[in-house]
Scaffold this active site. Structure first.
Site, PDB file in Angstrom:
ATOM      1  CB  SER A 165      38.737  38.246  50.807  1.00 19.49           C
ATOM      2  OG  SER A 165      38.714  37.926  49.503  1.00 19.49           O
ATOM      3  CG  MET A 201      34.357  31.786  40.450  1.00 16.35           C
ATOM      4  SD  MET A 201      36.566  32.053  39.805  1.00 16.35           S
ATOM      5  CE  MET A 201      36.845  30.517  40.062  1.00 16.35           C
ATOM      6  CG  HIS A 232      44.956  34.709  38.103  1.00 17.99           C
ATOM      7  ND1 HIS A 232      43.800  34.146  37.643  1.00 17.99           N
ATOM      8  CD2 HIS A 232      45.521  34.669  37.890  1.00 17.99           C
ATOM      9  CE1 HIS A 232      44.286  33.247  37.141  1.00 17.99           C
ATOM     10  NE2 HIS A 232      45.778  33.220  37.616  1.00 17.99           N
ATOM     11  CG  ASP A 269      42.652  33.926  33.864  1.00 18.05           C
ATOM     12  OD1 ASP A 269      41.717  35.251  34.521  1.00 18.05           O
ATOM     13  OD2 ASP A 269      42.388  32.699  34.055  1.00 18.05           O
ATOM     14  CD  GLU A 328      43.740  37.766  45.379  1.00 11.00           C
ATOM     15  OE1 GLU A 328      42.618  37.859  44.798  1.00 11.00           O
ATOM     16  OE2 GLU A 328      44.249  36.504  45.431  1.00 11.00           O
TER      17      GLU A 328
HETATM   18  C1  GRF Z   1      40.807  35.060  44.967  1.00  9.46           C
HETATM   19  O1  GRF Z   1      41.658  34.765  44.551  1.00  9.46           O
HETATM   20  C2  GRF Z   1      40.734  36.350  43.243  1.00  9.46           C
HETATM   21  O2  GRF Z   1      41.878  36.704  42.919  1.00  9.46           O
HETATM   22  C3  GRF Z   1      40.360  34.983  42.673  1.00  9.46           C
HETATM   23  O3  GRF Z   1      38.820  34.186  43.658  1.00  9.46           O
HETATM   24  C4  GRF Z   1      39.317  34.461  44.477  1.00  9.46           C
HETATM   25  C5  GRF Z   1      37.995  35.031  45.545  1.00  9.46           C
HETATM   26  O4  GRF Z   1      38.562  35.317  46.230  1.00  9.46           O
HETATM   27  N1  GRF Z   1      39.895  35.502  41.038  1.00  9.46           N
HETATM   28  P1  GRF Z   1      37.529  36.507  47.124  1.00  9.46           P
HETATM   29  O5  GRF Z   1      35.756  36.364  46.658  1.00  9.46           O
HETATM   30  O6  GRF Z   1      37.626  37.803  46.429  1.00  9.46           O
HETATM   31  O7  GRF Z   1      37.605  36.294  48.752  1.00  9.46           O
END
Ligand code: GRF
Length: 223
Positions: A21, A98, A117, A153, A182
């Site tokens: 997203s 990740m 983050h 982080d 975000e």
């Molecule tokens: C988000 O909350 C980002 O901050 C964290 O993982 C989540 C990923 O969400 N690192 P998306 O894949 O961008 O929807």
């Protein structure tokens, strides 16, 4: 006849592992003609990442570099670096990526790699940040875009957004409120970095030029 001077958009590669997203928010921002960056490739370490489809829908090249195919973090990062070079990347955005990156890789992209983050760093590093926030009883939570450094982080903070923690919140409702923010701050941070507006001095990040407010050409008598 003299043409209008065109400035090439900065070439960005986005690294993902999941739904994407934040990637979508970056895609939408980059689709604006005046945005200073373009996404030239999306790379996922997870072949099933939903973000790959989002990229393909937007006509962006995708690559899967599955970490399970590599015997070490170093070997994975070497493959990642080769893909970034092949894409002629100038900046890298980690968007729900990740995997921990090796110091050697991070140093190559020092000052040119952003991460988002889902907490107000330096609080709540690592995973399950919304549960961590609830467990700590904080009244305010949020998200951070920072420049990536070898430590996880950590790194100079570019921008943060804050949301309230409501009495009825659980990790899902709180997480959804944070995620909305975000999607606002990541494109903003990328814009600043791509247009060269960020001055980084140790842990301090400052905007080089004042933020310009887009005034409309209104009638002065209406001021
Ligand atoms: C988000 O909350 C980002 O901050 C964290 O993982 C989540 C990923 O969400 N690192 P998306 O894949 O961008 O929807």
């Amino acid at each position: 006849m003299r043409g209008i001077e065109m400035v090439a958009k900065t070439r960005v590669v986005v690294l993902i592992s999941g739904g994407g997203s934040n990637l979508q928010a970056l895609i939408d921002a980059c689709a604006q003609s005046h945005f200073p960056a373009q996404i030239v490739c999306v790379i996922s370490n997870n072949p099933d990442a939903g973000g790959l489809e989002k990229a393909q829908r937007a006509g962006i090249k995708t690559r899967v570099i599955d970490h399970r195919d590599y015997e070490s973090r170093e070997a994975f990062d070497v493959a990642l670096q080769a893909a970034l070079v092949a894409a002629q990347a100038q900046l890298v955005c980690l968007a729900g990526f990740m995997r921990l990156l090796t110091s050697a890789f991070v140093r190559v992209w020092e000052g040119k790699m952003l991460n988002i983050h889902p907490s107000l760093l330096p609080s709540f590093k690592g995973l399950h940040t919304h549960s961590q926030a609830l467990d700590a009883g904080v009244k305010w939570h949020g998200c951070t875009v920072h420049i990536v450094v070898p430590e996880m982080d950590a790194g100079p903070i570019v921008v943060q957004a804050v949301v309230p923690v409501l009495p009825e919140d659980n990790a899902q409702t709180l997480g959804a409120r944070v995620l909305e923010q975000e999607h606002m701050i990541y494109p903003q941070a990328l814009k600043w970095l791509a247009q060269g507006s960020l001055d980084v001095d140790g842990v301090q990040v400052m905007l080089k030029t004042p933020v310009k407010i887009p005034y409309s050409q209104g009638n002065p008598s209406e001021d």
